[in-house]
Design a protein around this motif. Structure first.
Motif, PDB file in Angstrom:
ATOM      1  N   LYS A 111       0.814  -1.215   0.000  1.00 55.50           N
ATOM      2  CA  LYS A 111       0.000   0.000   0.000  1.00 55.50           C
ATOM      3  C   LYS A 111       0.851   1.269   0.000  1.00 55.50           C
ATOM      4  N   GLU A 112       2.069   1.170   0.520  1.00 55.23           N
ATOM      5  CA  GLU A 112       2.920   2.346   0.653  1.00 55.23           C
ATOM      6  C   GLU A 112       3.910   2.445  -0.516  1.00 55.23           C
ATOM      7  N   GLU A 113       4.573   3.578  -0.608  1.00 49.74           N
ATOM      8  CA  GLU A 113       5.580   3.786  -1.649  1.00 49.74           C
ATOM      9  C   GLU A 113       6.793   2.893  -1.394  1.00 49.74           C
ATOM     10  N   VAL A 114       7.246   2.219  -2.429  1.00 51.43           N
ATOM     11  CA  VAL A 114       8.387   1.307  -2.312  1.00 51.43           C
ATOM     12  C   VAL A 114       9.678   2.104  -2.242  1.00 51.43           C
ATOM     13  N   GLU A 115      10.500   1.772  -1.253  1.00 51.01           N
ATOM     14  CA  GLU A 115      11.766   2.479  -1.062  1.00 51.01           C
ATOM     15  C   GLU A 115      12.975   1.665  -1.495  1.00 51.01           C
ATOM     16  N   LYS A 116      12.812   0.341  -1.611  1.00 54.16           N
ATOM     17  CA  LYS A 116      13.943  -0.508  -1.979  1.00 54.16           C
ATOM     18  C   LYS A 116      13.450  -1.741  -2.725  1.00 54.16           C
ATOM     19  N   VAL A 117      14.173  -2.087  -3.795  1.00 48.56           N
ATOM     20  CA  VAL A 117      13.880  -3.310  -4.550  1.00 48.56           C
ATOM     21  C   VAL A 117      15.150  -4.148  -4.609  1.00 48.56           C
ATOM     22  N   GLU A 118      15.073  -5.368  -4.085  1.00 50.77           N
ATOM     23  CA  GLU A 118      16.212  -6.290  -4.142  1.00 50.77           C
ATOM     24  C   GLU A 118      15.811  -7.486  -5.008  1.00 50.77           C
ATOM     25  N   VAL A 119      16.647  -7.801  -5.985  1.00 49.47           N
ATOM     26  CA  VAL A 119      16.334  -8.869  -6.938  1.00 49.47           C
ATOM     27  C   VAL A 119      17.463  -9.890  -6.956  1.00 49.47           C
ATOM     28  N   LEU A 120      17.120 -11.159  -6.726  1.00 51.01           N
ATOM     29  CA  LEU A 120      18.067 -12.268  -6.833  1.00 51.01           C
ATOM     30  C   LEU A 120      17.738 -13.064  -8.089  1.00 51.01           C
ATOM     31  N   LEU A 121      18.741 -13.335  -8.925  1.00 48.34           N
ATOM     32  CA  LEU A 121      18.517 -14.044 -10.181  1.00 48.34           C
ATOM     33  C   LEU A 121      19.502 -15.196 -10.329  1.00 48.34           C
ATOM     34  N   ASN A 122      19.047 -16.315 -10.915  1.00 47.00           N
ATOM     35  CA  ASN A 122      20.008 -17.348 -11.287  1.00 47.00           C
ATOM     36  C   ASN A 122      20.761 -16.876 -12.536  1.00 47.00           C
ATOM     37  N   SER A 123      21.830 -17.569 -12.871  1.00 44.44           N
ATOM     38  CA  SER A 123      22.715 -17.099 -13.937  1.00 44.44           C
ATOM     39  C   SER A 123      22.012 -16.991 -15.282  1.00 44.44           C
TER      40      SER A 123
ATOM     41  N   GLY B  95      19.893   4.620  -6.114  1.00 41.36           N
ATOM     42  CA  GLY B  95      20.371   3.370  -5.515  1.00 41.36           C
ATOM     43  C   GLY B  95      19.270   2.511  -4.910  1.00 41.36           C
ATOM     44  N   LYS B  96      18.053   2.676  -5.408  1.00 37.25           N
ATOM     45  CA  LYS B  96      16.931   1.939  -4.817  1.00 37.25           C
ATOM     46  C   LYS B  96      16.688   0.574  -5.477  1.00 37.25           C
ATOM     47  N   ILE B  97      17.416   0.272  -6.548  1.00 37.28           N
ATOM     48  CA  ILE B  97      17.261  -1.014  -7.248  1.00 37.28           C
ATOM     49  C   ILE B  97      18.566  -1.787  -7.143  1.00 37.28           C
ATOM     50  N   GLU B  98      18.503  -2.981  -6.573  1.00 35.16           N
ATOM     51  CA  GLU B  98      19.706  -3.800  -6.393  1.00 35.16           C
ATOM     52  C   GLU B  98      19.509  -5.171  -7.043  1.00 35.16           C
TER      53      GLU B  98
END
Length: 422
Positions: free
Chosen positions: A36-48, A105-108
């Protein structure tokens, strides 16, 4: 409806741009929908496989590339209801917002593991909320959603061995597949013609778009015609023009197969060239397309959906070669020899992600497909005793897949290392 028909019908899906950026954007936008709130950080883990394929590929409705921008656009403009077409409605304003998020720097993005299986995990955080969403095995298969520390959705994934035992396509021999293709009711498989229409529309977008280069050169080489009397030149134009449009992220979908738009393009459009230039029937085209899809799928289910070999060229190219052979009246022995020629010729082609290089790989695969057919139908082929060719076509296709997984896992790591060093 026959089992093989259901297999392909369920697998055929529209995909906008390269599938992996679409999957990343879908995952982020879906997770956002629970907050419901504004997103402040996005962390993404991906396989190769996901990490590599999306690393430098184009994104629909954007001039940008890559994993990070895909995630940012998924957050600001993604529509999870559209799944792999989640970025269809992205605007120029969304692009500016996405860049701002990246600059702040909010997308990792992080590499999770070296593997040919699909894995995406996204975690979005607001001031007081969080949502972690996991996708596994296929590009839109959500297996877990954890909202504010509580799991609100869970789907158990099959263990690898159990999954292998349940693979439908591997219950069938080449002889079985050919018998199915020849005898299945035409009305049951007419739906595959939709793939040709969608992929041709993507080609037309590529031909008219100022960002493309390869398609315009192939148009010139084909006498400034889309359909000339030269089947190979026509096939190179429409097939690889569509692939170029796709990897640049132009705003038209491809019809994917085995989770890939490029596979979907190469398994269809060279057949359309043969059909159009030789004035064949739509029924013959549909049957050849089913054969192309099934052979591609047979190999891909051994290699894994995302690996270090070019499934578009190797699996898709072998599939379409068999389809071309079918359109030219090849029998089981000749199609076996077509598979041997393809296995011996291009199995070592690497996948270094979804990027403009896919166009060049498609060019090589298309040329190899037509030449393999012509040679095999003149009784010229690589025999079973040589190289990775097996004693049966089924063994040969299995060996092709094994070269990728587990064979090229170290290659996958080296490719990703090169990307990270860039």
């Amino acid at each position: 409806m026959k089992e093989l028909t259901i297999l392909i019908k369920n697998d055929m899906k529209p995909a906008l741009g390269v599938t992996e950026p679409g999957a990343i954007a879908f995952a982020v936008s879906k997770a956002k929908s629970y907050l419901k709130e504004e997103v402040e950080k996005v962390e993404v883990l991906l396989n190769s496989g996901i990490y590599k394929n999306a690393f430098t590929c184009g994104i629909p409705n954007s001039n940008e590339f890559g994993n990070k921008f895909s995630a940012a656009l998924g957050l600001v403009g993604g529509n999870p209801e559209k799944e792999l077409e989640s970025l269809e409605d992205v605007t120029e304003e969304d692009n500016k917002k996405a860049q701002k998020l990246i600059d702040e720097g909010k997308i990792e993005i992080k590499l999770n593991k070296i593997s040919s299986d699909i894995f995406i995990e996204v975690e979005l955080k607001t001031k007081s909320e969080s949502c972690k969403l996991t996708i596994e095995n296929t590009h839109t298969n959500i297996t877990s959603i954890i909202l504010n520390g509580k799991e609100i959705f869970s789907k158990k994934t099959e263990k690898t061995q159990a999954k292998k035992e349940e693979i439908v396509i591997h219950k069938y021999s080449l002889k079985d597949i050919l018998e199915y293709v020849e005898t299945v009711d035409y009305n049951e498989i007419k739906f595959v013609l939709d793939a040709h229409k969608m992929n041709l529309d993507l080609f037309q977008e590529g031909l008219s778009n100022p960002r493309t280069t390869f398609v315009k050169e192939f148009y010139r080489l084909n006498g400034n015609k889309i359909f000339s009397d030269n089947v190979l030149k026509t096939a190179q134009l429409i097939c690889n023009g569509a692939i170029e449009a796709r990897v640049l992220g132009l705003n038209k979908p491809a019809m994917s197969i085995t989770g890939s738009g490029a596979h979907g393009i190469i398994t269809t459009l060279p057949l359309y060239a043969e059909y159009k230039v030789k004035n064949l029937s739509e029924e013959k085209l549909a049957r050849a397309t089913m054969l192309s899809y099934l052979i591609c799928t047979y190999i891909k289910e051994y290699s894994g959906r995302l690996s270090a070999f070019c499934g578009c060229g190797i699996a898709g190219g072998t599939g379409v070669a068999c389809g071309i052979g079918y359109l030219r009246g090849a029998n089981e022995k000749e199609i076996t020899n077509i598979i041997n020629n393809m296995a011996s010729g291009i199995t070592g082609m690497i996948c270094d992600g979804g990027n403009q290089g896919c166009t060049m790989k498609g060019i090589v695969a298309t040329d190899s497909a037509f030449r393999s057919v012509e040679l095999a139908m003149n009784n010229i082929f690589i025999s079973n005793i040589h190289g990775i060719n097996g004693n049966t076509p089924e063994e040969t296709m299995k060996n092709m897949g094994k070269i990728a997984s587990p064979g090229m896992e170290e290659t996958e790591k080296v490719i990703v290392d090169i990307f990270q060093e860039k």
